[in-house]
Design an enzyme around this catalytic site. Structure first.
Site, PDB file in Angstrom:
ATOM      1  N   GLU A  47      -0.777 -43.875   7.975  1.00  5.19           N
ATOM      2  CA  GLU A  47      -1.855 -43.337   7.141  1.00  5.19           C
ATOM      3  C   GLU A  47      -1.222 -42.562   5.993  1.00  5.19           C
ATOM      4  OE1 GLU A  47      -4.555 -40.315   8.651  1.00  5.19           O
ATOM      5  OE2 GLU A  47      -5.939 -40.669   6.997  1.00  5.19           O
ATOM      6  N   ASP A 122      -6.692 -39.259  -3.474  1.00  7.16           N
ATOM      7  CA  ASP A 122      -7.045 -38.517  -4.690  1.00  7.16           C
ATOM      8  C   ASP A 122      -7.370 -39.503  -5.812  1.00  7.16           C
ATOM      9  OD1 ASP A 122      -6.636 -36.152  -3.372  1.00  7.16           O
ATOM     10  OD2 ASP A 122      -4.577 -35.912  -4.060  1.00  7.16           O
ATOM     11  N   THR A 196     -12.917 -39.338   8.799  1.00  5.07           N
ATOM     12  CA  THR A 196     -11.916 -38.359   8.352  1.00  5.07           C
ATOM     13  C   THR A 196     -12.642 -37.073   7.941  1.00  5.07           C
ATOM     14  OG1 THR A 196     -11.992 -38.958   6.013  1.00  5.07           O
ATOM     15  CG2 THR A 196     -10.467 -40.207   7.416  1.00  5.07           C
ATOM     16  N   GLU A 199     -14.540 -37.648   4.710  1.00 11.03           N
ATOM     17  CA  GLU A 199     -15.790 -38.396   4.891  1.00 11.03           C
ATOM     18  C   GLU A 199     -16.873 -37.443   5.391  1.00 11.03           C
ATOM     19  OE1 GLU A 199     -15.988 -41.869   7.462  1.00 11.03           O
ATOM     20  OE2 GLU A 199     -18.170 -41.818   7.354  1.00 11.03           O
TER      21      GLU A 199
END
Ligand SMILES: C[S@@+](CC[C@H](N)C(=O)[O-])C[C@H]1O[C@@H](n2cnc3c(N)ncnc32)[C@H](O)[C@@H]1O
Length: 226
Positions: A47, A122, A196, A199
């Site tokens: 990730e 980002d 996440t 989210e």
């Protein structure tokens, strides 16, 4: 911004948190990142921009036959995520402080990764900063290189303009990846895309999300970057 973890040392993190400076053998050669784990023979997922490690920790607890490496540039987030993995004694999680683009381009060995996760990266909205976005023509080529046969890339964003950027770059990389619908991970809760931190924060703000899964094209006639 402080999360009360700035006093954590590498010793406190007991191997869960790694810094690229601690890995001198990576200076001049690529490394098989699976070797960072107690059992390097497991499946391996990466990730990039793992933030506070919510996805890593939840998914690793459910998928114990897979090793998960988080790459996070911000030291406070990297230490926070590594400490979460330590507290849950997840021996299938490591969190590396590094730049994800540099890791893909210069450090990660070929054909080592099963899945790459890029969640709420980002957006760098100013045009002069677009070169800092993690998805570029060059990084897609390196994702293809580091993935194993039929490996996948999962992309989720709330940002409309970044989504357009993804669509354009993925279209231009059609020789490298087949685009398909997003494959929801086990750790996502009801009505979540991936689960996440960002989210959850953006969902509370009423934002909507876009997501896609790319599958590596293995056919050498379609791709010359195997
Ligand atoms: C918007 S946050 C999303 C965090 C997490 N993926 C989530 O969805 O909750 C983006 C994260 O990526 C990290 N990041 C940004 N650029 C990076 C890079 N080039 N390499 C590694 N991490 C990066 C930031 O420090 C930040 O923690």
């Amino acid at each position: 911004m402080s999360f009360g973890l700035s006093r954590r040392t590498p010793q406190d993190l007991q191997g869960w948190g790694l810094d690229r400076e601690d890995l001198p053998q990576w200076e001049n050669a690529t490394l098989d990142p699976r070797l960072l784990f107690a059992d390097p023979n497991r499946r391996f997922e990466l990730e990039i921009g793992s933030g506070k490690g919510t996805f890593l920790v939840q998914q690793a607890a459910m998928q114990t036959d897979t090793n998960f490496l988080g790459i996070e540039w911000a030291g406070e987030f990297q230490r926070y995520a590594a400490d979460r993995a330590r507290r849950h004694t997840l021996n299938n999680v490591r969190v590396l402080r590094d730049d994800g683009s540099e890791f893909l381009t210069h450090r990660c060995a070929d054909h080592t990764v099963d899945v790459i996760h890029l969640y709420f990266t980002d957006p760098w909205p100013k045009k002069r900063h677009h070169k800092r976005r993690l998805v570029q023509h060059s990084t897609l080529q390196h994702m293809h290189r580091v993935l194993k046969l039929s490996g996948q890339v999962h992309l989720v964003t709330d940002h409309a303009e970044l989504w357009e950027w993804y669509e354009l770059h993925v279209e231009a990389a059609a020789n490298l990846f087949d685009r398909g619908p997003f494959v929801t991970p086990q750790s996502a809760g009801d009505e979540e895309v991936v689960g996440t931190n960002f989210e959850r924060k953006y969902r509370r703000e009423g934002r909507s999300f876009n997501a896609m899964t790319l599958t590596r094209v293995d056919n050498l006639e379609k791709s010359d970057a195997s």
